[in-house]
Design an enzyme around this catalytic site. Structure first.
Site, PDB file in Angstrom:
ATOM      1  N   THR A  84       1.000  -0.758   0.626  1.00 40.36           N
ATOM      2  CA  THR A  84       0.016  -0.135  -0.092  1.00 40.36           C
ATOM      3  C   THR A  84       1.207   1.393   0.041  1.00 40.36           C
ATOM      4  O   THR A  84       2.059   1.306   0.582  1.00 40.36           O
ATOM      5  CB  THR A  84      -1.001  -0.024   1.440  1.00 40.36           C
ATOM      6  OG1 THR A  84      -1.956   1.307   1.223  1.00 40.36           O
ATOM      7  CG2 THR A  84       0.045  -0.093   2.924  1.00 40.36           C
ATOM      8  N   ARG A  85       0.125   2.329  -0.344  1.00 39.48           N
ATOM      9  CA  ARG A  85       1.045   3.228  -0.801  1.00 39.48           C
ATOM     10  C   ARG A  85       0.663   4.727   0.705  1.00 39.48           C
ATOM     11  O   ARG A  85       0.784   5.812   0.352  1.00 39.48           O
ATOM     12  CB  ARG A  85       1.128   4.510  -1.929  1.00 39.48           C
ATOM     13  CG  ARG A  85       1.241   3.674  -2.474  1.00 39.48           C
ATOM     14  CD  ARG A  85       1.912   3.783  -3.782  1.00 39.48           C
ATOM     15  NE  ARG A  85       1.852   3.393  -5.760  1.00 39.48           N
ATOM     16  CZ  ARG A  85       3.381   2.469  -5.826  1.00 39.48           C
ATOM     17  NH1 ARG A  85       4.375   2.712  -4.589  1.00 39.48           N
ATOM     18  NH2 ARG A  85       3.570   1.925  -6.318  1.00 39.48           N
ATOM     19  N   ASN A  86      -0.160   4.088   1.295  1.00 41.22           N
ATOM     20  CA  ASN A  86      -1.464   4.527   2.730  1.00 41.22           C
ATOM     21  C   ASN A  86      -0.813   4.541   3.614  1.00 41.22           C
ATOM     22  O   ASN A  86      -0.850   2.873   4.755  1.00 41.22           O
ATOM     23  CB  ASN A  86      -2.726   3.872   2.129  1.00 41.22           C
ATOM     24  CG  ASN A  86      -4.030   4.173   3.501  1.00 41.22           C
ATOM     25  OD1 ASN A  86      -3.570   5.297   4.528  1.00 41.22           O
ATOM     26  ND2 ASN A  86      -4.761   3.761   3.550  1.00 41.22           N
ATOM     27  N   ALA A  87      -0.120   5.869   4.105  1.00 43.61           N
ATOM     28  CA  ALA A  87       0.424   5.272   5.262  1.00 43.61           C
ATOM     29  C   ALA A  87      -0.238   4.945   6.757  1.00 43.61           C
ATOM     30  O   ALA A  87       0.544   5.208   7.950  1.00 43.61           O
ATOM     31  CB  ALA A  87       1.203   7.158   5.186  1.00 43.61           C
ATOM     32  N   GLY A  88      -1.581   5.324   6.367  1.00 46.40           N
ATOM     33  CA  GLY A  88      -2.467   5.273   7.784  1.00 46.40           C
ATOM     34  C   GLY A  88      -2.024   3.538   8.133  1.00 46.40           C
ATOM     35  O   GLY A  88      -2.342   2.891   9.075  1.00 46.40           O
ATOM     36  N   ASP A 113      -7.077  -6.039   1.220  1.00 44.73           N
ATOM     37  CA  ASP A 113      -8.048  -5.738   0.475  1.00 44.73           C
ATOM     38  C   ASP A 113      -9.928  -5.417   1.027  1.00 44.73           C
ATOM     39  O   ASP A 113      -9.656  -6.251   1.938  1.00 44.73           O
ATOM     40  CB  ASP A 113      -8.722  -6.612  -0.394  1.00 44.73           C
ATOM     41  CG  ASP A 113      -9.769  -5.820  -1.042  1.00 44.73           C
ATOM     42  OD1 ASP A 113      -9.691  -4.545  -1.966  1.00 44.73           O
ATOM     43  OD2 ASP A 113     -10.507  -6.485  -2.228  1.00 44.73           O
ATOM     44  N   ASP A 122     -16.757   5.469   6.479  1.00 40.34           N
ATOM     45  CA  ASP A 122     -17.036   6.148   8.002  1.00 40.34           C
ATOM     46  C   ASP A 122     -18.194   7.006   8.513  1.00 40.34           C
ATOM     47  O   ASP A 122     -18.663   6.415   9.642  1.00 40.34           O
ATOM     48  CB  ASP A 122     -15.791   6.804   8.327  1.00 40.34           C
ATOM     49  CG  ASP A 122     -14.278   5.515   8.789  1.00 40.34           C
ATOM     50  OD1 ASP A 122     -14.802   4.484   8.789  1.00 40.34           O
ATOM     51  OD2 ASP A 122     -12.825   5.788   8.336  1.00 40.34           O
ATOM     52  N   LYS A 159     -11.241   3.134  16.397  1.00 40.64           N
ATOM     53  CA  LYS A 159     -11.773   2.507  15.132  1.00 40.64           C
ATOM     54  C   LYS A 159     -10.165   1.627  15.553  1.00 40.64           C
ATOM     55  O   LYS A 159     -10.803   0.427  15.060  1.00 40.64           O
ATOM     56  CB  LYS A 159     -11.640   3.915  14.065  1.00 40.64           C
ATOM     57  CG  LYS A 159     -11.696   2.843  12.970  1.00 40.64           C
ATOM     58  CD  LYS A 159     -12.725   3.319  11.528  1.00 40.64           C
ATOM     59  CE  LYS A 159     -12.525   3.189  10.679  1.00 40.64           C
ATOM     60  NZ  LYS A 159     -11.488   3.760   9.063  1.00 40.64           N
ATOM     61  N   ARG A 173     -10.094  -3.895   9.242  1.00 38.35           N
ATOM     62  CA  ARG A 173      -8.381  -3.925   9.385  1.00 38.35           C
ATOM     63  C   ARG A 173      -7.900  -4.452  10.366  1.00 38.35           C
ATOM     64  O   ARG A 173      -6.760  -5.273  10.570  1.00 38.35           O
ATOM     65  CB  ARG A 173      -8.072  -2.639   8.134  1.00 38.35           C
ATOM     66  CG  ARG A 173      -6.759  -3.032   7.882  1.00 38.35           C
ATOM     67  CD  ARG A 173      -6.720  -1.671   7.382  1.00 38.35           C
ATOM     68  NE  ARG A 173      -7.610  -1.291   6.330  1.00 38.35           N
ATOM     69  CZ  ARG A 173      -8.266  -0.464   5.970  1.00 38.35           C
ATOM     70  NH1 ARG A 173      -8.783  -0.076   7.295  1.00 38.35           N
ATOM     71  NH2 ARG A 173      -9.186  -0.248   5.169  1.00 38.35           N
TER      72      ARG A 173
HETATM   73  P1  ITT Z   1      -5.084   1.344  -0.760  1.00 37.50           P
HETATM   74  O1  ITT Z   1      -3.992   2.341  -1.890  1.00 37.50           O
HETATM   75  O2  ITT Z   1      -3.783   0.098  -0.084  1.00 37.50           O
HETATM   76  O3  ITT Z   1      -5.564  -0.132  -1.861  1.00 37.50           O
HETATM   77  P2  ITT Z   1      -7.730   1.695  -1.207  1.00 37.50           P
HETATM   78  O4  ITT Z   1      -8.231   3.405  -0.492  1.00 37.50           O
HETATM   79  O5  ITT Z   1      -8.196   1.425  -2.374  1.00 37.50           O
HETATM   80  O6  ITT Z   1      -6.218   1.097  -0.248  1.00 37.50           O
HETATM   81  P3  ITT Z   1      -9.257  -0.436   0.779  1.00 37.50           P
HETATM   82  O7  ITT Z   1      -9.127  -1.195  -0.803  1.00 37.50           O
HETATM   83  O8  ITT Z   1      -8.855  -0.268   2.066  1.00 37.50           O
HETATM   84  O9  ITT Z   1      -8.928   1.472   0.245  1.00 37.50           O
HETATM   85  O10 ITT Z   1     -11.166   0.108   0.367  1.00 37.50           O
HETATM   86  C1  ITT Z   1     -11.667   0.185  -0.803  1.00 37.50           C
HETATM   87  C2  ITT Z   1     -12.355   1.378  -0.498  1.00 37.50           C
HETATM   88  O11 ITT Z   1     -13.668   0.451   1.118  1.00 37.50           O
HETATM   89  C3  ITT Z   1     -12.965   2.461   0.128  1.00 37.50           C
HETATM   90  O12 ITT Z   1     -12.111   3.317  -0.970  1.00 37.50           O
HETATM   91  C4  ITT Z   1     -13.666   2.637   1.233  1.00 37.50           C
HETATM   92  O13 ITT Z   1     -14.961   3.206   0.316  1.00 37.50           O
HETATM   93  C5  ITT Z   1     -13.713   1.802   1.580  1.00 37.50           C
HETATM   94  N1  ITT Z   1     -13.898   1.651   3.353  1.00 37.50           N
HETATM   95  C6  ITT Z   1     -12.805   0.126   3.161  1.00 37.50           C
HETATM   96  N2  ITT Z   1     -12.039  -0.041   4.657  1.00 37.50           N
HETATM   97  C7  ITT Z   1     -12.208   1.746   5.090  1.00 37.50           C
HETATM   98  C8  ITT Z   1     -12.929   2.144   6.601  1.00 37.50           C
HETATM   99  O14 ITT Z   1     -12.636   1.617   7.267  1.00 37.50           O
HETATM  100  N3  ITT Z   1     -13.902   3.229   6.389  1.00 37.50           N
HETATM  101  C9  ITT Z   1     -14.525   3.600   5.846  1.00 37.50           C
HETATM  102  N4  ITT Z   1     -14.563   2.610   4.041  1.00 37.50           N
HETATM  103  C10 ITT Z   1     -13.325   2.148   3.671  1.00 37.50           C
END
Ligand code: ITT
Length: 200
Positions: A8-12, A72, A158, A178, A184
């Site tokens: 992932t590139r998501n720092a969180g 995912d 959320d 959360k 997750r």
């Molecule tokens: P990566 O870059 O890591 O792939 P992403 O932003 O595409 O991350 P996810 O695959 O984890 O995000 O999630 C896909 C979608 O599902 C995300 O865009 C949200 O709409 C929803 N989602 C997933 N987890 C969520 C959460 O904890 N809270 C709210 N929405 C969530």
């Protein structure tokens, strides 16, 4: 220290899994896929969260020669038979437009009464080794859907998911609150014994 790479590139997400692995004292260092800029992005062609997580984890393990984790996730609505599910990020047609996705879902559910507004966030976290070994762990956060968004924290859906047993939406929880109950958080914590088994 053994190195584990997270797709992932998501720092969180990196910070959340790193904190979980550090607390478990496994002697594993977690790095994000950013550390390997030449690794190509993987198409999520699976039809389940687990398939997509495995696709991403195997591709990253193969490209880096390191054990790799990928996740995912999405929102599954009971009355929609589990949709948006794997389409959560692009439900309104544009990938990652959180507000449009949420507005469309609320419009689709506008006539659905309280008793039928059950939904859950789901997450599959996969660990793959360069030799092809694989494991998947899944986590869920069960709740009900509001009729209008509330709260400014978090992301995605959320502001409309209210966890069972709480009167707030996920966007009104602190990040620590959360993470403690999230799909997750559960899936990532479930990876600890898997990492211990395969990398320990
Ligand atoms: P990566 O870059 O890591 O792939 P992403 O932003 O595409 O991350 P996810 O695959 O984890 O995000 O999630 C896909 C979608 O599902 C995300 O865009 C949200 O709409 C929803 N989602 C997933 N987890 C969520 C959460 O904890 N809270 C709210 N929405 C969530």
């Amino acid at each position: 220290m053994k190195r584990l790479v997270l797709a992932t590139r998501n720092a969180g997400k990196i910070a959340e899994l790193r904190a979980i692995l550090e607390a478990a004292d496994l002697g594993v260092e977690l790095v994000g896929a950013d550390a390997y800029p030449d690794v190509p992005d993987v198409k999520e062609t699976g039809v389940t969260f687990a398939e997509n997580a495995l696709l991403k984890a195997h591709a990253l393990a193969k490209a880096t020669g390191l054990p790799a984790v990928a996740d995912d996730s999405g929102l599954c609505v009971d009355v929609l038979g589990g949709a948006p599910g794997i389409f959560s990020a692009r439900w309104s047609g544009t990938h990652g437009d959180d507000r449009a996705n949420l507005d469309l879902l609320l419009a689709q559910l506008s006539d659905i009464a309280d008793d039928h507004r059950g939904a859950h966030f789901a997450c599959a976290a996969a660990l793959a080794l360069p030799d092809g070994t694989e494991r998947v762990v899944e986590g869920r956060l069960e709740g009900t859907l509001r009729y209008a968004p509330s709260g400014s924290g978090g992301f995605g859906y959320d502001p409309i998911l209210q966890p069972l047993g709480d009167s707030r939406t996920c966007a009104e929880l602190t990040p620590a609150e959360k993470n403690a109950i999230s799909h997750r958080g559960k899936a990532f914590r479930g990876l600890v014994p898997v990492v211990r088994e395969l990398l320990g």
